[in-house]
Design a protein around this motif. Sequence first.
Motif, PDB file in Angstrom:
ATOM      1  N   ILE A 120       0.833  -1.199   0.000  1.00  0.00           N
ATOM      2  CA  ILE A 120       0.000   0.000   0.000  1.00  0.00           C
ATOM      3  C   ILE A 120       0.874   1.258   0.000  1.00  0.00           C
ATOM      4  O   ILE A 120       0.576   2.232  -0.684  1.00  0.00           O
ATOM      5  CB  ILE A 120      -0.984  -0.029   1.187  1.00  0.00           C
ATOM      6  N   ILE A 124       0.858   4.252  -2.639  1.00  0.00           N
ATOM      7  CA  ILE A 124       0.730   5.675  -2.300  1.00  0.00           C
ATOM      8  C   ILE A 124       1.839   6.483  -2.982  1.00  0.00           C
ATOM      9  O   ILE A 124       1.596   7.558  -3.525  1.00  0.00           O
ATOM     10  CB  ILE A 124       0.746   5.878  -0.770  1.00  0.00           C
ATOM     11  N   VAL A 147       0.239  18.031   0.319  1.00  0.00           N
ATOM     12  CA  VAL A 147      -0.965  17.562   1.026  1.00  0.00           C
ATOM     13  C   VAL A 147      -1.067  16.046   0.936  1.00  0.00           C
ATOM     14  O   VAL A 147      -1.322  15.362   1.934  1.00  0.00           O
ATOM     15  CB  VAL A 147      -2.236  18.227   0.447  1.00  0.00           C
ATOM     16  N   TYR A 148      -0.813  15.502  -0.262  1.00  0.00           N
ATOM     17  CA  TYR A 148      -0.964  14.058  -0.417  1.00  0.00           C
ATOM     18  C   TYR A 148       0.090  13.290   0.380  1.00  0.00           C
ATOM     19  O   TYR A 148      -0.207  12.247   0.972  1.00  0.00           O
ATOM     20  CB  TYR A 148      -0.919  13.657  -1.895  1.00  0.00           C
ATOM     21  N   ILE A 150       1.426  14.189   3.172  1.00  0.00           N
ATOM     22  CA  ILE A 150       1.045  14.220   4.589  1.00  0.00           C
ATOM     23  C   ILE A 150      -0.116  13.255   4.855  1.00  0.00           C
ATOM     24  O   ILE A 150      -0.096  12.481   5.816  1.00  0.00           O
ATOM     25  CB  ILE A 150       0.677  15.655   5.020  1.00  0.00           C
ATOM     26  N   LEU A 151      -1.113  13.275   3.972  1.00  0.00           N
ATOM     27  CA  LEU A 151      -2.251  12.358   4.139  1.00  0.00           C
ATOM     28  C   LEU A 151      -1.781  10.905   4.137  1.00  0.00           C
ATOM     29  O   LEU A 151      -2.211  10.103   4.969  1.00  0.00           O
ATOM     30  CB  LEU A 151      -3.253  12.546   3.003  1.00  0.00           C
ATOM     31  N   GLY A 152      -0.896  10.586   3.196  1.00  0.00           N
ATOM     32  CA  GLY A 152      -0.388   9.218   3.101  1.00  0.00           C
ATOM     33  C   GLY A 152       0.351   8.822   4.360  1.00  0.00           C
ATOM     34  O   GLY A 152       0.137   7.739   4.912  1.00  0.00           O
ATOM     35  N   LEU A 154      -0.054   9.880   7.309  1.00  0.00           N
ATOM     36  CA  LEU A 154      -0.955   9.681   8.444  1.00  0.00           C
ATOM     37  C   LEU A 154      -1.776   8.402   8.318  1.00  0.00           C
ATOM     38  O   LEU A 154      -2.122   7.786   9.323  1.00  0.00           O
ATOM     39  CB  LEU A 154      -1.902  10.880   8.566  1.00  0.00           C
ATOM     40  N   SER A 155      -2.093   8.021   7.082  1.00  0.00           N
ATOM     41  CA  SER A 155      -2.988   6.864   6.936  1.00  0.00           C
ATOM     42  C   SER A 155      -2.241   5.546   7.093  1.00  0.00           C
ATOM     43  O   SER A 155      -2.842   4.545   7.473  1.00  0.00           O
ATOM     44  CB  SER A 155      -3.698   6.917   5.588  1.00  0.00           C
ATOM     45  N   LEU A 158      -2.415   3.697  10.481  1.00  0.00           N
ATOM     46  CA  LEU A 158      -3.755   3.130  10.680  1.00  0.00           C
ATOM     47  C   LEU A 158      -3.947   1.888   9.820  1.00  0.00           C
ATOM     48  O   LEU A 158      -4.539   0.904  10.265  1.00  0.00           O
ATOM     49  CB  LEU A 158      -4.819   4.168  10.317  1.00  0.00           C
ATOM     50  N   THR A 159      -3.425   1.940   8.593  1.00  0.00           N
ATOM     51  CA  THR A 159      -3.505   0.769   7.725  1.00  0.00           C
ATOM     52  C   THR A 159      -2.790  -0.397   8.375  1.00  0.00           C
ATOM     53  O   THR A 159      -3.303  -1.518   8.431  1.00  0.00           O
ATOM     54  CB  THR A 159      -2.852   1.079   6.368  1.00  0.00           C
TER      55      THR A 159
END
Lengths: 232, 241
Positions: A120, A124, A147-148, A150-152, A154-155, A158-159
Amino acid sequence: METKPRWLTVLDVLTAIFFVVAVFLVFVFAPMERTMGLVQKVFYFHVATAWVGMLGFMVAAVAGILYLIKGDRQYDTLGLAAVEISLVFFFVAIIMGSVWARPIWNTWWTWDPRLTTATIVELIYAAYIMLRQGIEDPDRRARFGAVYAILGFLSVPLTFISIRLLRTIHPVVIGSGDPSAEGAFNMSPRMKVAFFYSLFTFSVVFVDLLLHRLRMGKLAARVEELRLKVSA
Amino acid sequence: MNELTSPTAERASATGSAGAFWRAMWAVVWKDLSAEWRSRELLTGMLVFAVLVILIFNFALELDAKARASVTSGVLWVTFAFAGTLGLNRSMASEKDRGCLDGLLLAPVDRSAIYFGKAIGNLIFMLVVEMVVLPLYSVLYNTNLFHPGLLLVVLMGSIGYVAVGTLLSTMAVQARTRDILLPILLFPLVVPVMIAAVKASGGFLQGVPWEELKVWINLLLVYDVIFVAIAFMFFDYVVEE
């Protein structure tokens, strides 16, 4: 046009020397693992490349935050450079893991949390690069990339947690190991030396490549500028 | 929407008051809903697509009674995810195409009100699709999907999906490769939502006790909180010109 700085050449040579020493430590200095044999040698570089893969992810996220705060295009080049290098290193880590897993787990691939998370993360990275390719305006490209990234970043934890809640067979060599993991082992002191030295070496390789890529990014921006001047 | 007709009054009240924020947000939601009520483009598209996905699964997986028990939640969430991307893309593309997004951004309101307005609109569309798909699936396969736990999971999963999806679709429509870009950007980031939602829905349908499913609900809750906050923080950067 500036030439390649002297210190960068020095760093290149140092990196090469470190690397040769790492190979020596892994193949000669570290003892042979009793049950797995030669294939266990993959472990030293597998963990090191995976470490570089994650390092780039972190660097990209931090560069993204800095870009959004300061708006300096250099941070954008840094983020892109980190993602590009980590994309390759993480891929190498996955391939090396497969080489190890074939004799030890008796399969090239299994849907274990770490393997799935690694895939994953690769996706990303790929999405990040595709996103950038789809946007011409450099400022917008830099903002969206930041932005992407940072989002990646953070996720992914959790993944990992969510997949971990399913089940794992990946050995945990550092930290407490799960006894049900297949292919786990304890490192002897010499193995530890080889292992941590490999981590160090690959970090240096990462920094060296990053500096080269940053320099390339700067030159590319310069070329772009000159081209605009000529066409204007 | 009388308050929008006097721009000077609106501008004065827009500087920070919570009332102005809510009014602006609901104005965006209302705009999306009334536009959809008149055209019915987006919902029809999503619904027909969702039914087609279920139909394809029916042939691909041979959904007999035994297979259904284990794959129902997976089939449902794949359907929601695919129909969701369709809706998110359409909802943002229609803003971009005729310069409506620029118009929205020129309005003297907080940008996050626009984000939440769009996100709530998208959430409503997604919930409508889900509320049609659930009874349809129940009838087609002779099961009862109306379990309160399942409805909670559907709501929480959709919130996380839409929170990230609205932000990413705003980015995707501004790129050259917009239609293919959204799923590529979105799916790797919503993996936690998908895993937790599929596991929790499957658990509720099979009567697994609440204690064992709590962990998935907590995961959904954490994801929702983090990503609603993050999307709220970053929306400004994504629409900045």
